[in-house]
Design an enzyme around this catalytic site. Structure first.
Site, PDB file in Angstrom:
ATOM      1  N   HIS A  67       0.823  -1.217   0.000  1.00 50.85           N
ATOM      2  CA  HIS A  67       0.000   0.000   0.000  1.00 50.85           C
ATOM      3  C   HIS A  67       0.853   1.261   0.000  1.00 50.85           C
ATOM      4  CE1 HIS A  67      -3.439  -2.497   2.030  1.00 50.85           C
ATOM      5  NE2 HIS A  67      -3.410  -2.649   0.724  1.00 50.85           N
ATOM      6  N   HIS A  68       2.145   1.122  -0.348  1.00 52.52           N
ATOM      7  CA  HIS A  68       2.980   2.333  -0.297  1.00 52.52           C
ATOM      8  C   HIS A  68       2.562   3.334  -1.358  1.00 52.52           C
ATOM      9  CE1 HIS A  68       5.058   0.506  -3.696  1.00 52.52           C
ATOM     10  NE2 HIS A  68       5.683   1.639  -3.889  1.00 52.52           N
ATOM     11  N   ARG A  69       1.887   2.850  -2.375  1.00 54.65           N
ATOM     12  CA  ARG A  69       1.295   3.711  -3.403  1.00 54.65           C
ATOM     13  C   ARG A  69      -0.103   3.173  -3.657  1.00 54.65           C
ATOM     14  NH1 ARG A  69       5.978   5.745  -6.521  1.00 54.65           N
ATOM     15  NH2 ARG A  69       6.453   7.536  -5.219  1.00 54.65           N
ATOM     16  N   LYS A  99      -2.529  -2.556  -7.893  1.00 53.07           N
ATOM     17  CA  LYS A  99      -2.822  -2.934  -9.276  1.00 53.07           C
ATOM     18  C   LYS A  99      -2.310  -4.325  -9.567  1.00 53.07           C
ATOM     19  CE  LYS A  99      -3.983  -1.415 -13.453  1.00 53.07           C
ATOM     20  NZ  LYS A  99      -4.765  -2.649 -13.572  1.00 53.07           N
ATOM     21  N   LYS A 110       7.518  -4.677 -10.045  1.00 51.82           N
ATOM     22  CA  LYS A 110       7.353  -4.332 -11.461  1.00 51.82           C
ATOM     23  C   LYS A 110       6.932  -2.876 -11.620  1.00 51.82           C
ATOM     24  CE  LYS A 110       5.460  -7.910 -13.291  1.00 51.82           C
ATOM     25  NZ  LYS A 110       4.494  -8.918 -13.707  1.00 51.82           N
ATOM     26  N   ASP A 167       8.167   2.843 -13.043  1.00 48.67           N
ATOM     27  CA  ASP A 167       7.618   4.107 -12.546  1.00 48.67           C
ATOM     28  C   ASP A 167       6.116   4.242 -12.769  1.00 48.67           C
ATOM     29  OD1 ASP A 167       9.915   5.166 -11.426  1.00 48.67           O
ATOM     30  OD2 ASP A 167      10.613   5.973 -13.343  1.00 48.67           O
ATOM     31  N   LYS A 208      -2.803  -8.835  -6.812  1.00 44.43           N
ATOM     32  CA  LYS A 208      -3.135  -9.905  -7.761  1.00 44.43           C
ATOM     33  C   LYS A 208      -4.382 -10.609  -7.276  1.00 44.43           C
ATOM     34  CE  LYS A 208      -1.276 -11.473 -11.570  1.00 44.43           C
ATOM     35  NZ  LYS A 208      -0.444 -10.711 -12.518  1.00 44.43           N
ATOM     36  N   SER A 239      -1.754  -0.401 -18.804  1.00 46.18           N
ATOM     37  CA  SER A 239      -2.908  -0.345 -17.894  1.00 46.18           C
ATOM     38  C   SER A 239      -2.928   1.006 -17.175  1.00 46.18           C
ATOM     39  CB  SER A 239      -2.822  -1.456 -16.849  1.00 46.18           C
ATOM     40  OG  SER A 239      -3.418  -2.624 -17.334  1.00 46.18           O
TER      41      SER A 239
HETATM   42  P1  NAD Z   1      -3.051 -16.760 -21.535  1.00 42.20           P
HETATM   43  O1  NAD Z   1      -4.014 -17.571 -20.768  1.00 42.20           O
HETATM   44  O2  NAD Z   1      -3.555 -15.813 -22.543  1.00 42.20           O
HETATM   45  O3  NAD Z   1      -2.003 -17.723 -22.301  1.00 42.20           O
HETATM   46  C1  NAD Z   1      -1.204 -18.684 -21.707  1.00 42.20           C
HETATM   47  C2  NAD Z   1      -0.901 -19.764 -22.746  1.00 42.20           C
HETATM   48  O4  NAD Z   1       0.061 -20.670 -22.205  1.00 42.20           O
HETATM   49  C3  NAD Z   1      -2.128 -20.593 -23.126  1.00 42.20           C
HETATM   50  O5  NAD Z   1      -2.227 -20.643 -24.544  1.00 42.20           O
HETATM   51  C4  NAD Z   1      -1.849 -21.965 -22.515  1.00 42.20           C
HETATM   52  O6  NAD Z   1      -2.415 -23.016 -23.254  1.00 42.20           O
HETATM   53  C5  NAD Z   1      -0.326 -21.992 -22.550  1.00 42.20           C
HETATM   54  N1  NAD Z   1       0.273 -22.938 -21.606  1.00 42.20           N
HETATM   55  C6  NAD Z   1      -0.105 -23.230 -20.335  1.00 42.20           C
HETATM   56  N2  NAD Z   1       0.718 -24.140 -19.799  1.00 42.20           N
HETATM   57  C7  NAD Z   1       1.640 -24.458 -20.746  1.00 42.20           C
HETATM   58  C8  NAD Z   1       2.758 -25.336 -20.802  1.00 42.20           C
HETATM   59  N3  NAD Z   1       3.087 -26.106 -19.772  1.00 42.20           N
HETATM   60  N4  NAD Z   1       3.477 -25.380 -21.955  1.00 42.20           N
HETATM   61  C9  NAD Z   1       3.152 -24.622 -23.014  1.00 42.20           C
HETATM   62  N5  NAD Z   1       2.108 -23.762 -23.023  1.00 42.20           N
HETATM   63  C10 NAD Z   1       1.365 -23.686 -21.909  1.00 42.20           C
HETATM   64  O7  NAD Z   1      -2.145 -16.042 -20.435  1.00 42.20           O
HETATM   65  P2  NAD Z   1      -1.285 -14.719 -20.605  1.00 42.20           P
HETATM   66  O8  NAD Z   1      -2.113 -13.575 -20.201  1.00 42.20           O
HETATM   67  O9  NAD Z   1      -0.601 -14.738 -21.923  1.00 42.20           O
HETATM   68  O10 NAD Z   1      -0.218 -14.928 -19.426  1.00 42.20           O
HETATM   69  C11 NAD Z   1       0.922 -15.758 -19.606  1.00 42.20           C
HETATM   70  C12 NAD Z   1       1.956 -15.415 -18.546  1.00 42.20           C
HETATM   71  O11 NAD Z   1       2.301 -14.017 -18.665  1.00 42.20           O
HETATM   72  C13 NAD Z   1       1.501 -15.597 -17.097  1.00 42.20           C
HETATM   73  O12 NAD Z   1       2.612 -15.975 -16.320  1.00 42.20           O
HETATM   74  C14 NAD Z   1       1.062 -14.209 -16.683  1.00 42.20           C
HETATM   75  O13 NAD Z   1       1.112 -14.004 -15.292  1.00 42.20           O
HETATM   76  C15 NAD Z   1       2.104 -13.380 -17.410  1.00 42.20           C
HETATM   77  N6  NAD Z   1       1.710 -11.974 -17.633  1.00 42.20           N
HETATM   78  C16 NAD Z   1       0.571 -11.669 -18.308  1.00 42.20           C
HETATM   79  C17 NAD Z   1       0.244 -10.332 -18.533  1.00 42.20           C
HETATM   80  C18 NAD Z   1      -0.962  -9.926 -19.338  1.00 42.20           C
HETATM   81  O14 NAD Z   1      -1.093  -8.731 -19.637  1.00 42.20           O
HETATM   82  N7  NAD Z   1      -1.830 -10.832 -19.731  1.00 42.20           N
HETATM   83  C19 NAD Z   1       1.064  -9.328 -18.025  1.00 42.20           C
HETATM   84  C20 NAD Z   1       2.239  -9.665 -17.350  1.00 42.20           C
HETATM   85  C21 NAD Z   1       2.551 -11.008 -17.164  1.00 42.20           C
END
Ligand code: NAD
Length: 470
Positions: free
Chosen positions: A64-66, A70, A94, A99, A106, A362
């Site tokens: 909660h520092h900011r 999100k 992150k 910034d 989460k 975002s």
């Molecule tokens: P998503 O659900 O759109 O896609 C994930 C994909 O990975 C799916 O197609 C799934 O079938 C595949 N998958 C799952 N397990 C697998 C495995 N063992 N081997 C190969 N493929 C596999 O999810 P996303 O939003 O793309 O998120 C993916 C990662 O990125 C997560 O770790 C998430 O926390 C991170 N992330 C997402 C965002 C965002 O804006 N969506 C932002 C930052 C970080």
């Protein structure tokens, strides 16, 4: 045998390693590290007929520092309190690195989105939002969710609609969630922002000659051989956009297996193929790579894990052949595996930096919602008039005719997508330069520790400005 640690413990371990490079008091470091609020909930949903299913869900506000806090919402059968706490903590670090003036948070719902009907998903999403409202865990000034694994624009639209229904006259209500469809006051470029940010970051990283020489690589993305794990939101857009820089996606791994093609895969066609056939295996021109998680072991320049955490472990770290690993997913490498990779000379680009493009855009969306105006709306035409007038003056003073074609290439006011992408590119470049410099100055040997160091210093500075700590 080394002890198997949890995802949250892994994040704490990275934090502790970086903290040794600082001189902050222990109490301050503890305050930065720990989760501020953890909300575990259970609620019932009717699944049809008289059946009721009890749903387990979480929202964790790490810092909660900011304010607001999100972070995305994940739908997965593997969701647990430990996982959501780890992901919330990563969000704090992150945001500090890029910034973005938010604390980390989460959310997670323990369901399989693939095996749940859209109608039931909607019911669960709306009930989850109502639970968050009840406990004041959502709102434009308190906590702002976004998409993550298993969620996207559709779920964000349900969250928004529920929020606006229960809080009808909040003038800033649209800022309660980001990653919304553009038609519901989302922002252009958010869907692809995380993947695009990965590419902007990598483009900067491979531009340093000495770093690339140490890896035996040339500078620039042109010609680089890429492997991507997970063809979801982040993986698909990263793979698609990186080819615009001349890189080749030679391998893709999905749940059903992995494929390889040295000439490069057309990822847009591959995504379509998977939608039609339910699998990437058999994609024309590609070869199947057999073996558990074998896609990660394909020989390549840059490996982009973009699926889930703990994919590269002590089981397979020694088999990885990539020279650079860009952690598009959160926590794809366990700490012990990281040690093995670093010893092999692999450059690891940490998640808290390289996948920060999503939260950056975002933040732009949230700003748009609070200001109630699309970026570029007030100045686009004005910029075009100014540029056009300048060309008229040049034409007159030089007595030279500027062709229509030349004119149209110069006269261009910035639209929302132009501003979003340039803001994102600038953010990713600047953040990398800060991390690289912190690594050099403090003689830190790896980028993850340097990135954590940068965030700890920034968060400590915020606490210092509040007068809480000296
Ligand atoms: P998503 O659900 O759109 O896609 C994930 C994909 O990975 C799916 O197609 C799934 O079938 C595949 N998958 C799952 N397990 C697998 C495995 N063992 N081997 C190969 N493929 C596999 O999810 P996303 O939003 O793309 O998120 C993916 C990662 O990125 C997560 O770790 C998430 O926390 C991170 N992330 C997402 C965002 C965002 O804006 N969506 C932002 C930052 C970080």
């Amino acid at each position: 045998m080394s002890k198997v640690t949890t995802f949250y413990e892994n994040v704490e371990r990275s934090f502790d390693k970086a903290a040794t490079y600082t001189r902050f008091p222990e109490g301050l470091l503890e305050q930065i590290k720990l989760c501020n609020s953890v909300y575990k909930m259970k609620f019932p949903v009717k699944t049809g007929g008289s059946d009721v299913k009890v749903i387990e869900a979480y929202r964790v506000q790490h810092s909660h520092h900011r304010m607001p806090t999100k972070g995305g919402i994940r739908y997965s059968i593997h969701v647990s309190q430990d996982e959501v706490m780890a992901l919330a903590a990563l969000m704090t670090y992150k945001c500090a690195i890029v910034d973005v003036p938010f604390g980390g948070a989460k959310g997670g719902i323990k369901i399989s989105p693939r095996n749940t009907s859209p109608a039931l998903l909607e019911k669960i999403t709306r009930r989850y939002t109502a639970e968050l409202i009840k406990k004041n865990f959502i709102g434009p000034g308190t906590d702002v969710p976004a998409p993550d694994y298993g969620t996207g624009e559709r779920e964000m639209a349900w969250i928004l609609d529920t929020y606006l229904t229960l809080k009808p006259s909040e003038v800033e209500g649209y800022g309660c969630v980001t990653g919304k469809p553009v038609s519901l006051n989302g922002i252009r470029g958010r869907t692809e922002a995380t993947g695009r940010g990965v590419v902007y970051g990598l483009n900067e990283i491979v531009s340093y000659k000495d770093d690339m020489e140490a890896l035996g690589l040339s500078t620039g993305l042109d010609g680089k051989r890429i492997v991507v794990q997970g063809l979801g939101n982040v993986g698909f857009h990263a793979a698609n956009i990186i080819t615009e820089y001349g890189a080749k996606v030679i391998g893709v791994a999905e749940l059903e297996g992995a494929i390889y093609c040295e000439e490069g895969l057309n990822v847009k066609k591959l995504l379509k193929y998977r939608k039609t056939n339910g699998s990437i295996i058999g994609f024309p021109g590609s070869k199947e790579v057999k073996g558990e998680n074998a896609g990660l072991e394909i020989d390549c320049d840059i490996l982009i894990p973009a699926a889930l955490e703990s994919q590269i472990t002590m089981k397979n770290a020694h088999k990885i052949k990539a020279k650079i690993i860009a952690e598009a997913a959160n926590g794809p490498i366990t700490p012990n595996a990281e040690e093995v990779l670093l010893k092999k000379g692999v450059m690891i680009i940490p998640d808290i930096y390289i996948n920060a493009g999503g939260v950056t855009v975002s933040y732009f969306e949230w700003l748009k919602n609070l200001s109630h105006v699309r970026f570029g709306r007030m100045n686009k035409r004005f910029e075009e008039y100014t540029q056009s007038n300048m060309l008229d003056v040049i034409e007159k003073s030089t007595n030279k005719n500027i062709s229509k074609r030349e004119r149209s290439s110069v006269v261009r006011g910035a639209s929302e997508i132009d501003l979003v992408n340039s803001g994102l590119e600038d953010t990713m470049i600047e953040a990398y330069q800060t991390i690289r410099e912190a690594k050099r100055k403090n003689k830190i040997t790896d980028l993850r520790t340097a990135a954590f160091y940068v965030s700890i210093v920034k968060i400590a500075d915020a606490y210092g400005s509040m007068g809480i700590f000296p």
